[in-house]
Enzyme design. Sequence first.
Site, PDB file in Angstrom:
ATOM      1  CB  CYS A 189      53.331 -16.671  38.360  1.00  0.00           C
ATOM      2  SG  CYS A 189      51.735 -17.526  38.351  1.00  0.00           S
ATOM      3  CD  GLU A 244      51.812  -9.537  38.942  1.00  0.00           C
ATOM      4  OE1 GLU A 244      51.672  -9.138  40.126  1.00  0.00           O
ATOM      5  OE2 GLU A 244      52.473 -10.535  38.632  1.00  0.00           O
TER       6      GLU A 244
END
Length: 271
Positions: free
Chosen positions: A2, A114
């Site tokens: 993350c 992402e």
Amino acid sequence: MCGRYAASRRPEDLAGIFEVEKWEPEETLVPDYNVAPTKEVYAVLDRPLKDAEDPRPVRQLRKLKWGLVPSWARTPEGGARMINARAETVHEKPAYRRAFAARRCILPADGYYEWVTGKQERDLEVEGRKKRPRKQPYFVLPADGSVFAMAGLYEFWRDRTLPDDHPRAWWVTCSVITTEAETSPLAVAPAEGPHALADIHPRMPLMLTPDRWDAWLDPARTDPDGLRELLAPPPAGLMRAYPVTTAVSNVRNNGPELLKELEGPEEGTLF
């Protein structure tokens, strides 16, 4: 992993969702659609109030800095590298094991970004070619629109170069716990692109479902084996993902337009 996420919910809303008992209005953050490491973020935690006679833990909404600085660190510079802690080893790594045992938190998010590394790009990396096609960013969020409650850790670090009454004498920092990305089909998948989170990246933030929030935040729970049971991945089929503008790749860009769903990957990007 993350490395970027979005957090736009108001503190009043977060207080209601997580049954927060105390938060300070002066710690209010503006909506952030491109949260990057070293930024200040909201964290939900259970901890006794400072200077209070009642020793019971109180659920609080606090403002922390993303990038954990261990209490024993000589300087805070390494915090920018400690934005993620792996669920598989968090109980044993020196930088995280004390916080895992006693200082756990929830980092509320709308979802996380992402970037897809497609096969063509991986081939270029193997060949050692310098020029690489742009990666396509995706936004990952709960399919039902609920809060994305990321499992996190927090830590205190004392800057010994400053006096006790200095406002920056104490740093409170945090890290997001990550786990292996789901290989099961997404609840809602883009027409063109990945059909599982593992198609986007092999890691993902560990999302805690509401039935685990109280146990995760409870500072009285210190048994590593019992705590590790809480790190099990959430049930499959809760997430969706969709392509967003490559503008999110620049941390200077920030606004709700970053969350706009595209019909497909942008021209010049890969999947």
